[in-house]
Design a protein around this motif. Structure first.
Motif, short mmCIF file in Angstrom:
data_model
loop_
_atom_site.label_atom_id
_atom_site.label_comp_id
_atom_site.label_asym_id
_atom_site.label_seq_id
_atom_site.Cartn_x
_atom_site.Cartn_y
_atom_site.Cartn_z
N PRO A 361 -8.16 -26.26 -17.41
CA PRO A 361 -7.15 -26.27 -18.48
C PRO A 361 -6.04 -27.28 -18.17
CG PRO A 361 -7.71 -24.02 -17.87
CD PRO A 361 -8.35 -24.90 -16.85
N PHE A 362 -5.60 -27.98 -19.22
CA PHE A 362 -4.49 -28.92 -19.08
C PHE A 362 -3.18 -28.16 -19.13
CE2 PHE A 362 -1.16 -31.40 -21.19
CZ PHE A 362 -1.05 -32.47 -20.33
N PRO A 363 -2.20 -28.53 -18.26
CA PRO A 363 -2.30 -29.47 -17.14
C PRO A 363 -2.70 -28.77 -15.86
CG PRO A 363 -0.03 -28.82 -17.40
CD PRO A 363 -0.80 -28.06 -18.45
N LEU A 364 -3.11 -29.57 -14.85
CA LEU A 364 -3.33 -29.01 -13.53
C LEU A 364 -2.00 -28.52 -12.94
CD1 LEU A 364 -5.80 -31.62 -11.94
CD2 LEU A 364 -6.33 -29.57 -13.27
N ALA A 365 -2.10 -27.69 -11.94
CA ALA A 365 -0.88 -27.09 -11.36
C ALA A 365 0.00 -28.14 -10.69
CB ALA A 365 -1.27 -26.01 -10.36
N GLN A 366 -0.60 -29.13 -10.06
CA GLN A 366 0.16 -30.15 -9.33
C GLN A 366 0.27 -31.42 -10.15
OE1 GLN A 366 1.91 -30.31 -6.29
NE2 GLN A 366 2.46 -32.27 -7.22
N ARG A 367 1.48 -31.94 -10.29
CA ARG A 367 1.68 -33.23 -10.94
C ARG A 367 1.27 -34.36 -10.00
NH1 ARG A 367 5.71 -32.78 -15.34
NH2 ARG A 367 6.46 -30.62 -15.42
N SER A 368 0.90 -35.48 -10.58
CA SER A 368 0.53 -36.65 -9.78
C SER A 368 0.59 -37.89 -10.64
CB SER A 368 -0.88 -36.47 -9.19
OG SER A 368 -1.29 -37.62 -8.48
N GLN A 369 0.63 -39.05 -9.97
CA GLN A 369 0.59 -40.35 -10.64
C GLN A 369 -0.40 -41.26 -9.91
OE1 GLN A 369 2.08 -40.57 -13.40
NE2 GLN A 369 4.25 -40.04 -13.39
N PHE A 370 -0.99 -42.21 -10.63
CA PHE A 370 -1.79 -43.30 -10.06
C PHE A 370 -2.93 -42.79 -9.15
CE2 PHE A 370 2.47 -45.19 -10.79
CZ PHE A 370 2.11 -46.14 -11.71
N GLU A 371 -3.83 -42.02 -9.73
CA GLU A 371 -4.91 -41.43 -8.95
C GLU A 371 -6.04 -42.43 -8.68
OE1 GLU A 371 -2.28 -39.03 -10.64
OE2 GLU A 371 -3.80 -39.92 -11.96
N SER A 372 -6.88 -42.11 -7.67
CA SER A 372 -8.05 -42.92 -7.34
C SER A 372 -9.10 -42.02 -6.70
CB SER A 372 -7.67 -44.06 -6.39
OG SER A 372 -8.80 -44.83 -6.04
#
Length: 653
Positions: A361-372
């Motif tokens: 489900p959106f969003p995941l519990a942890q925020r993040s930026q610029f994934e790979s």
């Protein structure tokens, strides 16, 4: 509503006008069944011949010349073998195969005959059991006449006789504008436009492609789309295919435009530009972010199962209102993770491409930026250094570690302590041999910045040994007055590119945010640099890739940003390999007007996605060609953040 521009592919004209709107785009699949990959074979068998010790095929090298509309040409081959010590004629007892299709066919009796409408170099292999012999057949192809598409309408039947002079009237010489001189294309790219200024008093033009194994002379009228000053010529797909596939891996093709009037009073010649076509086609899929409408992630299939770039993820896939932007794909194309909400937000959408639905489900519990993602597609790396609030982000200072996420559950599996560094823009290597590596931007940890606009970055990396991530190693140091960011590791696991911006509004001091000229966000001075993780290649700018085109009028501040590698190591020719790189840029797409900017602090131009070939083993110097604009994108809006996968997965729906 996102407007997607597309070509109608095949033998029909590619430039159409509907309700006064020019429709643009391309297909990246080989037309007319042509391929630079595996070819066909003859009906003959490849069973062993008892007592056979060797084979030879003659002639070992031959050339056939064919013309458009002319008769097919043939070449008879003879195969001899040593059987129980005696030489025998085995021409009808061996099997025949071709390394590429669409150029010639070969019968069970060894007769090769030209097919289709292009030339090329074909390797013919005769085989009996485990014994084989090869010959090379070169087919030279020639075309001279009016382009079969819209640009050739109204061309007089005697056009070729009006261009026989070798005297160049410089006063009426056309000027080539696009594609850029010394550009490299994959052979399966179509929809490439030729842009030129017509020259004085010219009404009729000869566009010439002179290649190692083809000669194409197309006579056209000037096509001037609404709002354009100059001529934009879209070659008929059969002609472009003849140019591209005939010369794939064979060397440079010389492009010129000559102009005259309908009486042929005098002829002006443009300067010569040079095009090269790689031996191998490009494959996989490209997902990129567009700013049209409410913002969307678009995707394109280089293998050819789609005819237009399609809108894939939109706010409807999050909560109905939150846009998606920065995204990353698992190498096999089965999963995608995207940051939503723009700068500072960092809520994550984890998407199952194969089943076209959210994995969690959106969003995941942890925020993040610029994934790979990692090479296996089981985990992805991210980071989050913003202060998120109800009205967006606030700058933040201090260390930021890397987080390893489970690629299915979306939970944080582990955190990598970077010893006080502030990480941004992580890129996880995709090679399956050698150490696992994550390169990242090492940001000034004292400065209060956001992840989207870091300050005074350098490039560091970490490597995994025995399941343990080691300490950060500096690859490119930080330097006041510069910002180095967006590292991307090539598919060989060693070569790496990154961006460098120069602060033009004064040199900052340590611990201070960068100004808008060098904050890694649409920086005009953004320049792509090239280096290696092993230290064997000192950082150098990709001068050719960064270079302006004719329409840029010498400007070099072109926002060459967010470089990303295609996941393949391909063949440029029989001896050399080629890597493909995409990046966004505000440079001019020939004579076409630029899209509107998404950020007017530095530039009035939006960004489009460009693609460039890079030779991985050039041995010093600039390994890049010049770049070309991906023609399937909507050129009326900014497009960027192009991410690659090895496969295009349609999924349900």
């Amino acid at each position: 509503m996102i407007k997607t521009l597309s070509f109608v592919c095949g033998a029909s004209p590619l430039l159409t006008v509907a309700a006064g709107v020019v429709v643009l785009g391309c297909s990246f699949s080989p037309p007319n069944g042509q391929s630079t990959g595996a070819g066909g074979s003859s009906p003959g068998g490849t069973h062993p011949i008892p007592g056979l010790t060797s084979l030879s095929i003659t002639p070992a090298s031959a050339t056939l010349s064919v013309t458009s509309g002319g008769p097919a040409k043939s070449q008879q081959y003879k195969v001899t073998g040593v059987v129980n010590g005696a030489t025998e004629d085995l021409t009808t007892q061996v099997g025949y195969s071709l390394n590429r299709s669409g150029v010639v066919s070969i019968s069970a009796s060894g007769l090769a005959a030209t097919v289709g409408s292009s030339g090329g170099v074909v390797v013919i292999t005769a085989t009996a059991g485990s014994v084989s012999a090869t010959a090379t057949l070169t087919v030279d192809y020639a075309f001279s006449g009016a382009d079969p598409g819209p640009a050739g309408k109204g061309v007089p039947s005697n056009a070729s006789t009006l261009f026989t002079t070798t005297t160049n009237d410089m006063s009426r010489a056309p000027q080539l504008v696009y594609p850029n001189d010394n550009v490299l294309f994959p052979p399966n790219v179509t929809g490439v436009e030729i842009h030129f200024m017509p020259g004085a008093n010219n009404t009729l033009f000869e566009v010439s492609f002179q290649g190692p194994v083809s000669t194409i002379n197309a006579f056209i009228r000037c096509t001037t789309p609404s709002g354009i000053t100059g001529c934009i010529y879209l070659p008929d797909p059969t002609l472009w295919s003849a140019v591209a596939f005939s010369n794939a891996g064979q060397g440079k093709v010389t492009l010129t435009v000559r102009g005259t009037d309908d009486s042929g009073s005098s002829v002006g010649d443009s300067a010569a530009f040079h095009l090269t076509f790689s031996h191998d086609p490009i494959e996989g899929a490209l997902y990129y972010w567009t700013t049209s409408g409410q913002s969307a992630i678009m995707r394109w299939d280089f293998g050819g199962s789609t005819t237009t770039a399609v809108s894939y993820l939109t706010p409807a896939n999050t909560d109905g209102s939150t846009c998606v932007g920065c995204h990353a794909l698992a190498p096999d194309g089965s999963k995608l993770v995207a940051s939503a909400g723009g700068q500072g937000d960092g809520r994550l959408l984890l998407w199952d491409v194969a089943n076209n639905k959210a994995l969690q489900p959106f969003p995941l519990a942890q925020r993040s930026q610029f994934e790979s993602w990692n090479a296996a597609g089981t985990q992805f790396v991210g980071m989050y250094g913003d202060n998120a609030g109800p009205s967006g982000s606030a700058p933040k200072a201090g260390p930021v570690n890397l987080m390893i996420f489970d690629g299915t559950m979306g939970t944080v599996a582990s955190t990598i302590d970077l010893g006080g560094l502030r990480a941004d823009h992580p890129d996880w290597s995709k090679n399956t041999s050698g150490p696992d590596t994550i390169a990242f931007t090492s940001v000034d940890a004292v400065a209060a910045t956001t992840d989207q606009r870091p300050a005074t970055g350098g490039i560091d990396f970490i490597q995994e040994t025995g399941g343990v991530w080691g300490m950060p190693q500096m690859l490119v140091p930080s330097q006041l007055g510069k910002n180095r960011y967006y590292p991307a590791i090539a598919p060989d696991g060693n070569l790496l590119v990154y961006d460098e911006s120069t602060c033009t509004s004064g040199t900052p001091t340590a611990g201070q945010p960068a100004d808008a000229s060098c904050d890694a966000d649409t920086d005009l001075t953004a320049t792509i640099f090239f280096t290696s993780l092993t230290g064997t290649t000192a950082p150098i700018p990709l001068t050719n890739a960064n270079s302006p085109g004719v329409a840029d009028m010498g400007a070099t501040a072109l926002t060459n940003s967010f470089p990303k590698w295609a996941p393949f190591i391909e063949q440029l020719d029989e001896q050399s390999q080629i890597l493909w790189l995409t990046f966004s840029s505000t440079r001019q797409y020939g004579l076409r007007p630029p899209p509107p900017t998404a950020d007017s602090r530095q530039t009035n131009n939006g960004t489009l996605i460009w693609m460039v070939g890079v030779q991985p083993a050039i041995g010093g110097g600039d390994p890049s060609f010049t770049a070309f604009c991906l023609p399937f994108q909507d050129i009326t809006t900014s497009n960027h953040i192009a991410q690659w996968t090895k496969e295009f997965i349609q999924g349900p729906g």
